[in-house]
Design a protein around this motif. Sequence first.
Motif, PDB file in Angstrom:
ATOM      1  N   VAL A 180      16.812   3.427  -2.547  1.00 46.68           N
ATOM      2  CA  VAL A 180      16.301   2.209  -1.908  1.00 46.68           C
ATOM      3  C   VAL A 180      14.850   2.427  -1.496  1.00 46.68           C
ATOM      4  N   GLN A 181      13.975   1.546  -1.967  1.00 49.72           N
ATOM      5  CA  GLN A 181      12.565   1.605  -1.596  1.00 49.72           C
ATOM      6  C   GLN A 181      12.069   0.210  -1.277  1.00 49.72           C
ATOM      7  N   LEU A 182      11.401   0.062  -0.154  1.00 44.52           N
ATOM      8  CA  LEU A 182      10.860  -1.228   0.249  1.00 44.52           C
ATOM      9  C   LEU A 182       9.336  -1.162   0.315  1.00 44.52           C
ATOM     10  N   PRO A 183       8.663  -2.230  -0.098  1.00 47.15           N
ATOM     11  CA  PRO A 183       7.199  -2.237  -0.021  1.00 47.15           C
ATOM     12  C   PRO A 183       6.721  -2.347   1.416  1.00 47.15           C
ATOM     13  N   THR A 184       5.663  -1.645   1.725  1.00 44.79           N
ATOM     14  CA  THR A 184       4.994  -1.754   3.012  1.00 44.79           C
ATOM     15  C   THR A 184       3.638  -2.395   2.766  1.00 44.79           C
ATOM     16  N   CYS A 185       3.406  -3.517   3.419  1.00 39.32           N
ATOM     17  CA  CYS A 185       2.216  -4.321   3.148  1.00 39.32           C
ATOM     18  C   CYS A 185       1.426  -4.572   4.425  1.00 39.32           C
ATOM     19  N   MET A 186       0.269  -5.171   4.250  1.00 35.31           N
ATOM     20  CA  MET A 186      -0.482  -5.717   5.373  1.00 35.31           C
ATOM     21  C   MET A 186      -0.204  -7.214   5.443  1.00 35.31           C
ATOM     22  N   GLY A 187      -0.062  -7.719   6.661  1.00 35.17           N
ATOM     23  CA  GLY A 187       0.152  -9.140   6.853  1.00 35.17           C
ATOM     24  C   GLY A 187      -1.136  -9.816   7.295  1.00 35.17           C
ATOM     25  N   VAL A 188      -1.371 -11.018   6.777  1.00 29.86           N
ATOM     26  CA  VAL A 188      -2.547 -11.801   7.156  1.00 29.86           C
ATOM     27  C   VAL A 188      -2.107 -13.235   7.444  1.00 29.86           C
ATOM     28  N   ARG A 189      -2.962 -13.946   8.149  1.00 32.34           N
ATOM     29  CA  ARG A 189      -2.667 -15.333   8.476  1.00 32.34           C
ATOM     30  C   ARG A 189      -2.691 -16.194   7.209  1.00 32.34           C
ATOM     31  N   MET A 190      -1.831 -17.196   7.149  1.00 35.69           N
ATOM     32  CA  MET A 190      -1.857 -18.143   6.035  1.00 35.69           C
ATOM     33  C   MET A 190      -3.094 -19.025   6.144  1.00 35.69           C
TER      34      MET A 190
ATOM     35  N   ASP B 195      12.441  15.462  -3.579  1.00 35.70           N
ATOM     36  CA  ASP B 195      12.840  14.173  -4.148  1.00 35.70           C
ATOM     37  C   ASP B 195      12.279  12.984  -3.382  1.00 35.70           C
ATOM     38  N   VAL B 196      11.351  13.258  -2.455  1.00 40.53           N
ATOM     39  CA  VAL B 196      10.694  12.180  -1.703  1.00 40.53           C
ATOM     40  C   VAL B 196       9.355  11.881  -2.355  1.00 40.53           C
ATOM     41  N   GLU B 197       9.113  10.618  -2.654  1.00 38.95           N
ATOM     42  CA  GLU B 197       7.844  10.193  -3.240  1.00 38.95           C
ATOM     43  C   GLU B 197       6.966   9.604  -2.154  1.00 38.95           C
ATOM     44  N   LEU B 198       5.768  10.179  -1.968  1.00 40.36           N
ATOM     45  CA  LEU B 198       4.830   9.651  -0.994  1.00 40.36           C
ATOM     46  C   LEU B 198       3.549   9.200  -1.702  1.00 40.36           C
TER      47      LEU B 198
ATOM     48  N   PHE C 208       0.828  -1.210   0.000  1.00 40.53           N
ATOM     49  CA  PHE C 208       0.000   0.000   0.000  1.00 40.53           C
ATOM     50  C   PHE C 208       0.857   1.253   0.000  1.00 40.53           C
ATOM     51  N   TYR C 209       2.181   1.062   0.147  1.00 42.30           N
ATOM     52  CA  TYR C 209       3.075   2.216   0.187  1.00 42.30           C
ATOM     53  C   TYR C 209       4.498   1.730  -0.037  1.00 42.30           C
ATOM     54  N   LEU C 210       5.281   2.479  -0.804  1.00 38.38           N
ATOM     55  CA  LEU C 210       6.702   2.197  -0.979  1.00 38.38           C
ATOM     56  C   LEU C 210       7.480   3.283  -0.250  1.00 38.38           C
TER      57      LEU C 210
END
Length: 280
Positions: free
Chosen positions: A223-233, A277-280, A125-127
């Motif tokens: 360097v950009q990392l994905p930010t996600c939601m975690g759910v149960r398997m 230079d920051v992407e939001l 949902f966000y990098l």
Amino acid sequence: MLSRRLFAVGAGAAAGAPVLLAGAAPAQTPPQWTIDRIQNTKVLRIAALPGEAPYFNKDIATGGWSGMCVEMAKDIAGVFDAKVEYLESTYGNSVLDLQANKIDLAFSLNPTPKRALVIDFTHAFYLHGFGMVGAKGFHAANWSELNKPEVRIAVDIGSVHEIAAHRFAPNATIIGLKTRDDCILAVQSGRADCVILAVNLGLTAVKKNPALGEFQMLHQPRVQLPTCMGVRMEADKRWRDFLDAWVDYNRGIQQIREWLYAGLAINGVKPEDVPADVEL
């Protein structure tokens, strides 16, 4: 040739001993999938992280929660006419909370390969990009400017900040400290020249600590990392698939960006405070 074990079972049956046939095994209660539990109980359980603005912020006086991820959770719950229930946790513990079925959703997790072995992740949902907050007068635009033995970089041990510092500035003097607050204190006290931080954390740190220098994005590489939601398997993927659709829709209409800016405002960060230079 029949094994002795099978022969023994056959002998017992011939003697009239009770035998438990496969078809007579006790029936197991089928699992209740997350999406069904939310629809039935009208409660969405999430991990809430105190002091992690812009994502989470807890009002000490009222106990109320605010922040980007709180607003996201309310919007998701609204689709099911449900309410949000908060379980105080940490980034690391929220993964365990998912596995233990204490929560339905964990926010703001980086989908590392190790985590992906034990939980599922939604679309990002966000990098978030990485940069640094330096002492007053300390400047760097590229990782190469930090990659020198005389540059002292503070990082919180075990974090993605530490991983990034070792990967892109291996020749620097890297100082590992227990918490981000310890890293910021190290810069303020002169023990370190800078601290590596993700964009949101860096902008917030500067606004809360005027004694620090400015937040600067680091380039080459960016360097950009994905930010996600975690759910149960789960074998049933309806919950994860619903959240993927929710993320894609709300990113597309720029709603997640609005929630992010509102979360940054909790600590006084305004849109004009964000470097160009920051992407939001």
